[in-house]
Design a protein around this motif. Structure first.
Motif, PDB file in Angstrom:
ATOM      1  N   TRP A  61       0.838  -1.194   0.000  1.00  0.00           N
ATOM      2  CA  TRP A  61       0.000   0.000   0.000  1.00  0.00           C
ATOM      3  C   TRP A  61       0.873   1.244   0.000  1.00  0.00           C
ATOM      4  O   TRP A  61       2.038   1.204   0.398  1.00  0.00           O
ATOM      5  CB  TRP A  61      -1.022   0.032   1.122  1.00  0.00           C
ATOM      6  CG  TRP A  61      -0.560  -0.145   2.542  1.00  0.00           C
ATOM      7  CD1 TRP A  61      -0.688  -1.277   3.297  1.00  0.00           C
ATOM      8  CD2 TRP A  61       0.063   0.830   3.402  1.00  0.00           C
ATOM      9  NE1 TRP A  61      -0.173  -1.066   4.553  1.00  0.00           N
ATOM     10  CE2 TRP A  61       0.282   0.218   4.644  1.00  0.00           C
ATOM     11  CE3 TRP A  61       0.451   2.152   3.225  1.00  0.00           C
ATOM     12  CZ2 TRP A  61       0.869   0.889   5.719  1.00  0.00           C
ATOM     13  CZ3 TRP A  61       1.051   2.830   4.286  1.00  0.00           C
ATOM     14  CH2 TRP A  61       1.244   2.193   5.514  1.00  0.00           C
ATOM     15  N   VAL A  62       0.267   2.347  -0.465  1.00  0.00           N
ATOM     16  CA  VAL A  62       0.903   3.668  -0.465  1.00  0.00           C
ATOM     17  C   VAL A  62      -0.092   4.622   0.183  1.00  0.00           C
ATOM     18  O   VAL A  62      -1.279   4.602  -0.140  1.00  0.00           O
ATOM     19  CB  VAL A  62       1.243   4.146  -1.895  1.00  0.00           C
ATOM     20  CG1 VAL A  62       1.822   5.553  -1.873  1.00  0.00           C
ATOM     21  CG2 VAL A  62       2.199   3.183  -2.576  1.00  0.00           C
ATOM     22  N   GLN A  63       0.397   5.446   1.102  1.00  0.00           N
ATOM     23  CA  GLN A  63      -0.471   6.378   1.824  1.00  0.00           C
ATOM     24  C   GLN A  63       0.097   7.787   1.760  1.00  0.00           C
ATOM     25  O   GLN A  63       1.314   7.978   1.766  1.00  0.00           O
ATOM     26  CB  GLN A  63      -0.585   5.958   3.286  1.00  0.00           C
ATOM     27  CG  GLN A  63      -1.424   6.902   4.139  1.00  0.00           C
ATOM     28  CD  GLN A  63      -1.602   6.384   5.540  1.00  0.00           C
ATOM     29  OE1 GLN A  63      -2.296   5.395   5.725  1.00  0.00           O
ATOM     30  NE2 GLN A  63      -0.977   7.025   6.501  1.00  0.00           N
ATOM     31  N   ALA A  64      -0.801   8.769   1.713  1.00  0.00           N
ATOM     32  CA  ALA A  64      -0.402  10.180   1.762  1.00  0.00           C
ATOM     33  C   ALA A  64      -1.285  10.913   2.763  1.00  0.00           C
ATOM     34  O   ALA A  64      -2.505  10.743   2.769  1.00  0.00           O
ATOM     35  CB  ALA A  64      -0.523  10.827   0.390  1.00  0.00           C
ATOM     36  N   VAL A  65      -0.649  11.694   3.613  1.00  0.00           N
ATOM     37  CA  VAL A  65      -1.342  12.624   4.493  1.00  0.00           C
ATOM     38  C   VAL A  65      -1.056  14.003   3.908  1.00  0.00           C
ATOM     39  O   VAL A  65       0.082  14.468   3.909  1.00  0.00           O
ATOM     40  CB  VAL A  65      -0.844  12.514   5.948  1.00  0.00           C
ATOM     41  CG1 VAL A  65      -1.530  13.544   6.829  1.00  0.00           C
ATOM     42  CG2 VAL A  65      -1.061  11.100   6.477  1.00  0.00           C
TER      43      VAL A  65
END
Length: 128
Positions: A61-65
């Motif tokens: 997975w790849v996450q961005a805040v």
């Protein structure tokens, strides 16, 4: 007289160059990053932010805040794209709904099951 003509020509040239520079649109803030376990992209023309986890070698997975740097009225976003291991192939995209040229910061993390750890992929700043 020749000095006056040269001076007038220089002033006219400088004025023309300045008007050209001022007439140019703001520089685009679009970017595309490979973050090891996927990609992170932002398309300034349509204000679209996308995360794509690679569909290979197990769970990823790849996450961005994504948060505004200086505007308290602009929205923040936290999104994650899971790959096909989790039953989701494709990308996770959304529109940044903020006033034009709002400065944003995206803090990016990713995960790969075979590595078994979450990795900080850095920070990207951009303008909406």
């Amino acid at each position: 007289m020749r000095k006056k003509s040269l001076k007038a020509a220089l002033v006219a040239t400088a004025a023309a160059a300045a008007s050209l520079v001022l007439a140019l649109p703001a520089s685009a803030a679009s970017f595309s990053l490979n973050v090891g376990d996927g990609t992170v992209t932002y398309s300034d023309g349509v204000n679209q932010f996308c995360l794509t986890a690679y569909n290979s070698e197990g769970a990823r997975w790849v996450q961005a805040v994504v948060t505004p740097v200086s505007s308290s009225s602009a929205p923040s976003y936290t999104r994650r794209d899971n790959n096909n291991y989790y039953g989701h192939s494709g990308s996770t995209c959304w529109t940044i709904n903020a006033p034009e040229d709002t400065r944003y910061r995206a803090v990016i993390t990713s995960y790969w099951g075979e590595r078994g750890t979450t990795v900080s992929r850095g920070t990207q700043t951009f303008y909406s």
